[in-house]
Design an enzyme around this catalytic site. Structure first.
Site, PDB file in Angstrom:
ATOM      1  N   ASP A 106       0.862  -1.179   0.000  1.00  0.00           N
ATOM      2  CA  ASP A 106       0.000   0.000   0.000  1.00  0.00           C
ATOM      3  C   ASP A 106       0.899   1.229   0.000  1.00  0.00           C
ATOM      4  O   ASP A 106       2.074   1.140   0.326  1.00  0.00           O
ATOM      5  CB  ASP A 106      -0.890  -0.012   1.252  1.00  0.00           C
ATOM      6  CG  ASP A 106      -1.852   1.170   1.292  1.00  0.00           C
ATOM      7  OD1 ASP A 106      -2.445   1.468   0.234  1.00  0.00           O
ATOM      8  OD2 ASP A 106      -2.018   1.786   2.352  1.00  0.00           O
ATOM      9  N   CYS A 121      -3.702  -0.755  -2.192  1.00  0.00           N
ATOM     10  CA  CYS A 121      -3.863   0.659  -2.527  1.00  0.00           C
ATOM     11  C   CYS A 121      -4.866   0.851  -3.668  1.00  0.00           C
ATOM     12  O   CYS A 121      -4.700   0.286  -4.754  1.00  0.00           O
ATOM     13  CB  CYS A 121      -2.495   1.197  -2.943  1.00  0.00           C
ATOM     14  SG  CYS A 121      -2.487   2.890  -3.504  1.00  0.00           S
ATOM     15  N   CYS A 145     -11.664   3.039  -0.042  1.00  0.00           N
ATOM     16  CA  CYS A 145     -10.392   3.552   0.481  1.00  0.00           C
ATOM     17  C   CYS A 145     -10.077   2.711   1.701  1.00  0.00           C
ATOM     18  O   CYS A 145     -10.961   2.454   2.539  1.00  0.00           O
ATOM     19  CB  CYS A 145     -10.521   5.025   0.871  1.00  0.00           C
ATOM     20  SG  CYS A 145      -9.072   5.664   1.769  1.00  0.00           S
ATOM     21  N   HIS A 177      -8.693   3.290   4.343  1.00  0.00           N
ATOM     22  CA  HIS A 177      -8.865   3.933   5.647  1.00  0.00           C
ATOM     23  C   HIS A 177     -10.311   3.864   6.158  1.00  0.00           C
ATOM     24  O   HIS A 177     -10.551   3.988   7.357  1.00  0.00           O
ATOM     25  CB  HIS A 177      -8.486   5.418   5.573  1.00  0.00           C
ATOM     26  CG  HIS A 177      -7.013   5.688   5.626  1.00  0.00           C
ATOM     27  ND1 HIS A 177      -6.157   5.296   4.633  1.00  0.00           N
ATOM     28  CD2 HIS A 177      -6.252   6.323   6.550  1.00  0.00           C
ATOM     29  CE1 HIS A 177      -4.926   5.685   4.942  1.00  0.00           C
ATOM     30  NE2 HIS A 177      -4.959   6.315   6.096  1.00  0.00           N
TER      31      HIS A 177
END
Lengths: 269, 269
Positions: A11, A74, A185, A187
Site C-alpha cells: 500500500d 492501494c 479507500c 482507511h
C-alpha cells in the site's frame, strides 16, 4: 499441495493494514509480508506515470520475500497500475477495486450503488467502470470524502464532528437512494460505525479489503497455493519511513499491536 | 538604491500562499517568485536529513530567478533547515518561526503563549526554543492540530464540525489561560475566524506569515533592497506538481486567482 510462502500486500502507506486484518480473519494460517510506502504516501494526487513507477518498486520489494500472491491494497495503484504489477510479478495479483465492485453488484438489489473514496480514486472512475462492466444497468453515484483519511488516522471514530462530516458527505448519496455503498479507500473501514449510524443501517457497506480477501481465498484454492499448516501465521511489516505516531495509528488499522516493523532502505521520496 | 529583483518564497506545498498574501499586503510593489513543492508535500513527517536535501533543491530553484531575499514559508524547513538555505543562498533568508516567536513575545502581557501547528512542528519544539530564547520566563503551551490542514484545504472554514474540532484542540490551551496564540502552520490563517470564535477573541492570534512579512520589510529597508517602483508587482507561481483542485485551493490561500502556474520539471517525489 501445501504452500507456506507468504502472501505479499503493499500500500502507499498504513491504510493497507485494514486489508491485512481482513486477510488474517479469513485466512488465519497464511503468512503475510506487508510493505507500506510511508515515505511517499499519498499516491492519490501523483501522476499515473509516477504511481506506476512506485508500483513496480513496491512489487520488487515483495518479490524479494518470495511471495506466492500479491495483494494491491492501494486503491490508486489498483486503478492505474494493476497491469504493471501483473507483468512484473509472475504470481497471481489481486487488487481491491474489482473485488469491491463485484461484491457491490452482488449485494445490491436496486442496482443503485454508492462509492466513496479519495478525490483521486473518485476522479479515476475505476469503481464506476468496474461496476458497469459487471452490470451495465447498475447506477453508480460517487462521492469523494477527503476528510475521512485524516479523521481515521486521528482515530476520531466516535466524535460528533466526524458524524457531522459524514452526514455532509453522504447526504447526496442518500438522496440517490443507494442500497449499497463501497468503502473505496483502505482507511474507511475505521469509520464504518459512524457511516452505519449516518445511513441508519439501511445501506449495505462493502469493504473492498474484505472483498479482496475473499478473492485471495478463492485464488489460492484454485491454484493449489493454500498453506495447510495450522501453525500461527507469521506477519512481517516493512515500511519506507517511520512517521509520527506510526505504532499508534498502525495498531488502530491492524486491530492489534504490529510487533517489530522493519524499515526498507533506499526509498526516501 | 531601488531593487526590482524578486523576493523568493518557498514552501512544501500550497500553504505558503498565505505568506505571499501577507507579503503582498505589506509590500505591494515587491515582485515575488513562489515555489511550492507540491510533488513531495508534506515535509512534516519526513526525516530532517531528507527535509534538508529538499530545502537545498527548493533554494536552487528560487536562486535561478535571481531573488534578492528568500522567505522560507514552510515551518518544517524553518525548524530544521534554515542554516542549509542561509549557507546556499548568499542573500538574506527569513524563516517563519523566529518572526512568529518574536511577535508572540511582543504581544503577550501574561507571557503565557500557546503554539499550534502540525505534529512535526510541535514535536520539533522550534517555537518553544525560539520564544524561550527571546524571553526565558515565558511559558509556552503547544498543541498539534492535525485536522486543521485538511479542513483548510477543503475550505471548511464555517462548518459546525470545524468549530467542534477547534474546540477540542484548543480546550487544553484555554485551561492554561494563554493570552497569545501562534498560528504555527501556513494553513491555519484560513481558519482564523473559527479559532477566534472558539477563543472568544480573548486571545491575540499571531500569524507567523504576517510576522515574517514584517521581518522582510525591515530587512529590505536595512539592506537597501527595497523596490521603489510603484508599478503593479509581478508574482510568479511555480510548483513541482499540479494536484487535484490546485487552482481552487490555491485561490482560497492566496485570496485571489493565481493566474498562470508553471510546473517545474525534474522533481517527482
Amino acid at each position: 499441495m501445501s504452500n507456506s510462502r507468504p502472501i505479499g500486500v503493499f500500500d502507499s502507506g498504513i491504510g493497507g493494514l485494514t486489508v491485512v486484518r481482513a486477510l488474517q480473519t479469513r485466512l488465519p494460517h497464511e503468512n503475510i509480508v506487508y510493505f507500506g510506502d510511508t515515505a511517499r504516501v499519498p499516491y492519490g494526487p501523483k501522476s499515473a506515470q509516477v504511481v506506476r513507477e512506485y508500483a513496480a518498486q513496491d512489487t520488487d520489494i515483495l518479490l524479494e520475500h518470495n511471495v506466492k500472491l500479491i495483494v494491491i491494497a492501494c486503491n490508486t495503484v489498483s486503478a492505474v497500475g494493476l497491469d504493471v504489477v501483473q507483468k512484473r510479478a509472475k504470481v497471481p495479483v489481486v487488487g481491491v477495486i474489482f473485488p469491491g465492485a463485484e461484491a457491490a453488484v452482488r449485494a445490491s438489489h436496486k442496482k443503485r450503488i454508492g462509492v466513496i473514496g479519495t478525490v483521486g480514486t473518485v476522479n479515476s472512475q475505476a469503481y464506476v467502470h468496474a461496476i458497469r462492466q459487471l452490470d451495465p444497468n447498475a447506477q453508480v453515484f460517487s462521492q469523494a470524502c477527503p476528510l475521512f483519511v485524516p479523521l481515521a488516522e486521528e482515530g476520531w471514530t466516535d466524535r460528533k464532528a466526524t458524524e457531522l462530516i459524514a452526514r455532509e458527505y453522504l447526504f447526496p448519496l442518500t438522496l440517490e437512494k443507494i442500497d449499497t455503498l463501497v468503502l473505496g479507500c483502505t482507511h474507511y473501514p475505521i469509520l464504518r460505525s459512524v457511516i452505519d449510524t449516518v445511513l441508519q443501517k439501511s445501506v449495505t457497506l462493502i469493504d473492498s479489503g474484505e472483498a479482496a480477501a475473499l478473492t485471495v481465498e478463492e485464488t489460492l484454492a484454485e491454484q493449489g497455493l493454500r498453506n495447510e499448516s495450522t501453525l500461527k501465521a507469521n506477519v512481517q511489516f516493512f515500511v519506507s519511513d517511520i512517521p509520527h505516531k506510526f505504532a499508534e495509528v498502525g495498531e488502530r488499522f491492524f486491530g492489534r499491536k504490529l510487533g517489530r516493523v522493519h524499515r526498507v532502505a533506499g526509498i526516501s521520496a
